[in-house]
Design a protein around this motif. Structure first.
Motif, PDB file in Angstrom:
ATOM      1  N   SER A  33       0.842  -1.205   0.000  1.00 51.10           N
ATOM      2  CA  SER A  33       0.000   0.000   0.000  1.00 51.10           C
ATOM      3  C   SER A  33       0.866   1.240   0.000  1.00 51.10           C
ATOM      4  CB  SER A  33      -0.934   0.002   1.214  1.00 51.10           C
ATOM      5  OG  SER A  33      -1.784   1.126   1.177  1.00 51.10           O
ATOM      6  N   PHE A  58      -4.099   1.679  -5.272  1.00 50.80           N
ATOM      7  CA  PHE A  58      -3.908   1.494  -3.826  1.00 50.80           C
ATOM      8  C   PHE A  58      -5.070   2.016  -2.972  1.00 50.80           C
ATOM      9  CE2 PHE A  58       0.406   2.154  -5.615  1.00 50.80           C
ATOM     10  CZ  PHE A  58       0.976   0.923  -5.285  1.00 50.80           C
ATOM     11  N   ARG A  60      -7.655  -0.180  -0.351  1.00 49.47           N
ATOM     12  CA  ARG A  60      -7.131  -0.620   0.942  1.00 49.47           C
ATOM     13  C   ARG A  60      -6.998   0.549   1.892  1.00 49.47           C
ATOM     14  NH1 ARG A  60      -2.051  -4.663   2.090  1.00 49.47           N
ATOM     15  NH2 ARG A  60      -1.778  -4.178   4.263  1.00 49.47           N
ATOM     16  N   ASP A  61      -6.538   1.695   1.363  1.00 53.60           N
ATOM     17  CA  ASP A  61      -6.364   2.854   2.227  1.00 53.60           C
ATOM     18  C   ASP A  61      -7.713   3.352   2.747  1.00 53.60           C
ATOM     19  OD1 ASP A  61      -4.298   4.963   3.093  1.00 53.60           O
ATOM     20  OD2 ASP A  61      -5.912   6.182   2.264  1.00 53.60           O
TER      21      ASP A  61
END
Length: 464
Positions: free
Chosen positions: A53, A80, A83-84
């Motif tokens: 990430s 990314f 997920r963040d």
């Protein structure tokens, strides 16, 4: 270079774009890492699509370096962002349980040209100090001691306005706690005093402060945060240590103090290496070296030493030796008169001890010559005075471990007993863990009577 497959996944596409731009510019992974404030290992992992990430600010710095017009920033949510976003939602859920106060707006500092909005007079919310106070507010109350008058006024009562004398108190507390930590270790009474002092000092940031005192206030709180974080690190309260170091880094940014900023990242790097995250440690060290032209030669040596320790823990012989060389070269240019007063600890003994730790890992992990580390540990042991008993004890213990693992066990026993004489008086969990390591090496010499006696004494000391 490993062949990349940009069509395999969004991460692989992102990594391929990054490598093509890096190669076209003739940049090594290490050179690019320095430009965007991350490690070369992270750059290579992103290129291979293996990094879990990547933060968005890293993508934005990549755009700035390669002048892409925002290519990586636009791609980041697809590659990314999911997920963040999940992590942010989870963090928000955790915070939503029971906080009566509204959110605190957090600014991220001035040094690197981030948000530089001027605050309203008498209102300072540049760092998340309210959250910090909640984190440390449940710590044990300060034991009855004369030091309470210096470090923690009764009931943590705060002045209505910050005065120069309040800033002087914070600075005096940092100096005194640092001395106690170096001679006694970070546990016990030292931890309690440090924690209470940090609460009071962080509380000052919520008090009205004249603009001409503002930088000095943030600098003094940053300095104390470094000292308190070091105490928590030594007593293995790692989450607290990390929060305190990062709080200190934010305060250093607000103060515009590059020297304090470098010191916080040095400690974050050392702690990360100690807890088994050398890649994070390398990233912290290289962030500390940003604009190294503004740092003294001693500070540069300190940060290159942190890089060496990270590489050493990874077993990377070439980069460890290069980082030790860079640290040595910087230290030859050191001029104590140019350093902040609190950098006086980083003398020849400290430099040799810190670089020896990196070489120690190489000797164990990669079969390198143990003599290099042994000589440096010896210099550290003989150079550290009584004001740095913990450092002297740790260097002695490491020297004994190195000789026990690679040399004459009887010689190691004599050094080990000297180390035990000092460690037994400390409240340092780091020093105790180093003794345990010595005991494990000693277990390989069970037929040597002197070694058995040393092992028994180690066991009694670390269990006390």
């Amino acid at each position: 270079m490993k062949e990349l497959h940009p069509g395999a996944s969004p991460k692989d596409w992102f990594g391929n774009e990054l490598r093509e731009l890096r190669v076209a510019e003739g940049l090594s992974a290490a050179a690019l890492g320095r430009l965007v404030q991350v490690s070369d290992d992270m750059i290579l992992a992103i290129e291979k699509g293996k990094y879990p990430s990547c933060r968005r600010d890293v993508a934005q710095r990549l755009d700035a370096v390669f002048q892409t017009g925002g290519l990586f920033d636009r791609a980041w949510p697809m590659v990314f962002g999911n997920r963040d976003a999940e992590k942010k939602r989870a963090d928000a859920d955790k915070r939503s349980g029971g906080m009566a106060e509204g959110p605190v707006q957090v600014r991220t500092g001035r040094i690197l040209g981030r948000d530089d909005t001027s605050p309203r007079p008498g209102s300072y919310e540049p760092v998340d100090r309210r959250a910090f106070l909640q984190d440390v507010g449940g710590l044990a109350a300060l034991a009855s001691t004369d030091l309470t008058q210096v470090f923690a006024p009764s009931g943590l009562s705060l002045p209505e306005n910050v005065r120069p004398s309040d800033i002087d108190q914070v600075s005096a507390a940092a100096t005194a706690i640092s001395g106690l930590d170096n001679t006694l270790g970070g546990g016990g009474m030292v931890r309690n005093v440090a924690s209470r002092a940090m609460q009071w000092s962080a509380g000052l940031l919520q008090v009205d402060c004249a603009e001409h005192l503002r930088a000095d206030l943030f600098a003094s709180v940053s300095r104390l945060g470094i000292v308190v974080g070091a105490s928590a690190f030594d007593s293995y309260h790692h989450d607290e240590a990390t929060k305190t170091f990062k709080f200190a880094a934010d305060c250093a940014e607000e103060a515009g103090d590059w020297h304090l900023r470098a010191k916080t990242y040095s400690f974050l790097a050392r702690q990360a290496v100690w807890i088994g995250a050398p890649d994070d440690g390398l990233t912290y060290a290289e962030k500390g070296l940003v604009r190294s032209d503004r740092l003294t030669a001693t500070e540069q040596a300190m940060l290159h030493t942190a890089r060496a320790r990270a590489f050493g823990k990874m077993g990377n012989v070439r980069d460890t030796m290069a980082a030790v060389g860079a640290a040595d070269e910087a230290f030859t240019r050191a001029r104590p008169s140019e350093d902040p007063p609190w950098m006086a600890y980083y003398d020849a003994a400290q430099h040799n001890g810190d670089t020896a730790h990196a070489l120690f890992d190489l000797a164990l992990l990669s079969g390198q010559d143990p003599g290099r580390a042994a000589r440096r540990f010896g210099t550290a042991v003989h150079g550290h005075g009584d004001g740095f008993k913990r450092s002297r004890a740790i260097s002695r213990t490491k020297l004994a471990s190195l000789i026990m693992a690679k040399g004459d066990p009887r010689q190691a026993v004599a050094i080990g007993h000297d180390a035990l004489n000092e460690v037994g008086r400390l409240t340092s969990r780091r020093a105790a863990d180093d003794l345990r390591q010595l005991g494990r090496f000693a277990a390989n010499h069970q037929t040597v009577q002197e070694v058995s006696v040393l092992r028994e004494r180690i066991a009694a000391t670390v269990s006390a």
